[in-house]
Design a protein around this motif. Structure first.
Motif, short mmCIF file in Angstrom:
data_model
loop_
_atom_site.label_atom_id
_atom_site.label_comp_id
_atom_site.label_asym_id
_atom_site.label_seq_id
_atom_site.Cartn_x
_atom_site.Cartn_y
_atom_site.Cartn_z
N GLY A 171 29.04 52.03 37.56
CA GLY A 171 29.73 52.70 38.66
C GLY A 171 29.09 52.51 40.02
N GLU A 172 27.85 52.04 40.06
CA GLU A 172 27.22 51.77 41.36
C GLU A 172 27.74 50.44 41.90
OE1 GLU A 172 23.27 52.34 42.56
OE2 GLU A 172 22.90 53.89 41.05
N PHE A 173 27.84 50.36 43.22
CA PHE A 173 28.42 49.17 43.86
C PHE A 173 27.42 48.02 43.94
CE2 PHE A 173 29.23 46.50 47.58
CZ PHE A 173 30.49 46.05 47.25
N THR A 174 27.95 46.85 43.61
CA THR A 174 27.27 45.59 43.86
C THR A 174 28.35 44.56 44.17
OG1 THR A 174 25.94 43.81 42.93
CG2 THR A 174 27.19 45.12 41.37
N GLN A 175 28.04 43.64 45.06
CA GLN A 175 29.03 42.62 45.42
C GLN A 175 29.35 41.69 44.25
OE1 GLN A 175 28.17 40.57 49.06
NE2 GLN A 175 28.72 42.33 50.30
N LEU A 176 28.55 41.72 43.21
CA LEU A 176 28.85 40.88 42.05
C LEU A 176 30.21 41.22 41.46
CD1 LEU A 176 25.51 40.65 40.03
CD2 LEU A 176 26.64 38.87 41.37
N GLY A 177 30.60 42.47 41.55
CA GLY A 177 31.90 42.90 41.02
C GLY A 177 33.08 42.35 41.80
N LEU A 178 32.83 41.88 43.02
CA LEU A 178 33.91 41.35 43.86
C LEU A 178 34.06 39.83 43.77
CD1 LEU A 178 33.17 43.47 47.06
CD2 LEU A 178 34.81 43.96 45.24
N VAL A 179 33.05 39.17 43.27
CA VAL A 179 33.08 37.70 43.21
C VAL A 179 34.23 37.24 42.31
CG1 VAL A 179 31.78 35.62 42.61
CG2 VAL A 179 30.60 37.56 43.62
N HIS A 180 34.40 37.90 41.19
CA HIS A 180 35.44 37.58 40.22
C HIS A 180 36.81 37.53 40.90
CE1 HIS A 180 37.58 37.95 36.37
NE2 HIS A 180 38.17 39.02 36.82
N THR A 181 37.16 38.61 41.61
CA THR A 181 38.48 38.66 42.25
C THR A 181 38.59 37.72 43.44
OG1 THR A 181 37.76 40.63 43.44
CG2 THR A 181 39.10 40.98 41.49
N HIS A 182 37.51 37.53 44.17
CA HIS A 182 37.56 36.60 45.30
C HIS A 182 37.81 35.17 44.82
CE1 HIS A 182 36.23 39.73 48.00
NE2 HIS A 182 36.30 38.89 49.02
N LEU A 183 37.11 34.75 43.80
CA LEU A 183 37.30 33.38 43.30
C LEU A 183 38.68 33.20 42.69
CD1 LEU A 183 33.80 32.58 41.77
CD2 LEU A 183 34.84 31.54 43.78
N LEU A 184 39.13 34.20 41.93
CA LEU A 184 40.46 34.07 41.32
C LEU A 184 41.57 34.11 42.36
CD1 LEU A 184 40.05 36.14 38.04
CD2 LEU A 184 40.21 33.65 38.29
N TRP A 243 39.17 20.69 52.78
CA TRP A 243 37.72 20.65 52.66
C TRP A 243 37.06 21.86 53.33
CZ3 TRP A 243 36.20 18.17 48.81
CH2 TRP A 243 36.90 17.04 48.38
N LEU A 244 37.56 22.25 54.47
CA LEU A 244 37.00 23.42 55.15
C LEU A 244 37.26 24.70 54.35
CD1 LEU A 244 35.41 24.02 57.70
CD2 LEU A 244 37.57 24.33 58.91
N TYR A 245 38.43 24.79 53.74
CA TYR A 245 38.76 25.95 52.92
C TYR A 245 37.80 26.05 51.73
CZ TYR A 245 41.51 29.35 50.31
OH TYR A 245 41.92 30.47 49.63
N ASN A 246 37.59 24.95 51.05
CA ASN A 246 36.69 24.96 49.90
C ASN A 246 35.25 25.28 50.30
OD1 ASN A 246 38.18 24.31 47.36
ND2 ASN A 246 38.94 22.69 48.70
N ILE A 247 34.81 24.77 51.44
CA ILE A 247 33.48 25.12 51.94
C ILE A 247 33.41 26.62 52.18
CG2 ILE A 247 31.96 24.92 53.95
CD1 ILE A 247 32.89 21.92 54.06
N GLY A 248 34.44 27.18 52.78
CA GLY A 248 34.48 28.61 53.07
C GLY A 248 34.45 29.46 51.82
N VAL A 249 35.24 29.09 50.81
CA VAL A 249 35.27 29.85 49.56
C VAL A 249 33.91 29.78 48.87
CG1 VAL A 249 36.27 30.00 47.24
CG2 VAL A 249 37.76 29.64 49.20
N VAL A 250 33.33 28.60 48.79
CA VAL A 250 32.05 28.43 48.12
C VAL A 250 30.94 29.19 48.84
CG1 VAL A 250 30.26 26.73 47.52
CG2 VAL A 250 32.67 26.27 46.98
N LEU A 251 30.87 29.07 50.17
CA LEU A 251 29.85 29.80 50.92
C LEU A 251 30.00 31.31 50.74
CD1 LEU A 251 29.46 28.05 54.41
CD2 LEU A 251 27.74 28.34 52.65
N THR A 252 31.22 31.80 50.89
CA THR A 252 31.46 33.24 50.78
C THR A 252 31.10 33.75 49.39
OG1 THR A 252 33.20 33.11 52.45
CG2 THR A 252 33.23 35.03 51.00
N ALA A 253 31.58 33.08 48.35
CA ALA A 253 31.31 33.52 46.98
C ALA A 253 29.82 33.41 46.65
CB ALA A 253 32.14 32.71 46.00
N SER A 254 29.19 32.35 47.10
CA SER A 254 27.75 32.17 46.83
C SER A 254 26.92 33.29 47.44
CB SER A 254 27.26 30.83 47.37
OG SER A 254 27.93 29.77 46.74
#
Length: 155
Positions: free
Chosen positions: A34-47, A77-88
């Protein structure tokens, strides 16, 4: 179109694996449920950003032939760079949270660059799409005019 399909498929796999990583990493480190961590958001961001958005773009490419344009190439290419940087950065920040360590301004700055890349890429996408939509509308208007003219001549 094949690049778009492959990227969407890759993000689908990464999205599912990131959900698995979140669940197992938090369990292994006894992170309180129940405590927040950004790890829980990576799943939905990537999907969402990777898988679903690219599937929609694949459909739009099929209809309008976007992938042939230079704007679309820049977008892709810019979109993929953005998704990868953000998710990483979300994974890095979330992992630090689970481990009880502090994040830093560098992580936030790189994540910001990822968001900027996403924003610029989406503007490029809409410019590429607009070019094709306007061109198709012009061709459709000419076809309607020619059809109306042919009908009036045959009367």
């Amino acid at each position: 179109m094949k690049k778009i399909f492959n990227a969407a498929f890759t993000y689908m796999i990464l999205g599912v694996l990131s959900g698995l990583f979140y669940r197992e990493f938090t369990k292994a480190n006894d992170f309180p449920s129940g405590e927040f961590t950004q790890l829980g958001l990576v799943h939905t961001h990537l999907l969402t950003l990777g898988f679903i958005v690219l599937l929609i773009i694949l459909a739009l490419d099929k209809v309008f032939g976007l992938s042939g344009s230079k704007l679309f190439s820049w977008f892709f290419w810019l979109y993929n760079i953005g998704v990868v940087l953000t998710a990483s950065m979300m994974v890095w920040h979330g992992s630090l949270t689970v481990l009880g360590e502090e994040s830093n301004a560098m992580i936030a700055g790189i994540a910001g660059l990822g968001h900027i890349a996403l924003t610029v890429s989406l503007v490029l996408f809409f410019l590429a799409l607009r070019t094709k939509v306007v061109a198709d509308k012009g061709a459709a208007d000419e076809a309607v005019s020619a059809g109306a003219e042919a009908t009036s001549l045959s009367r």
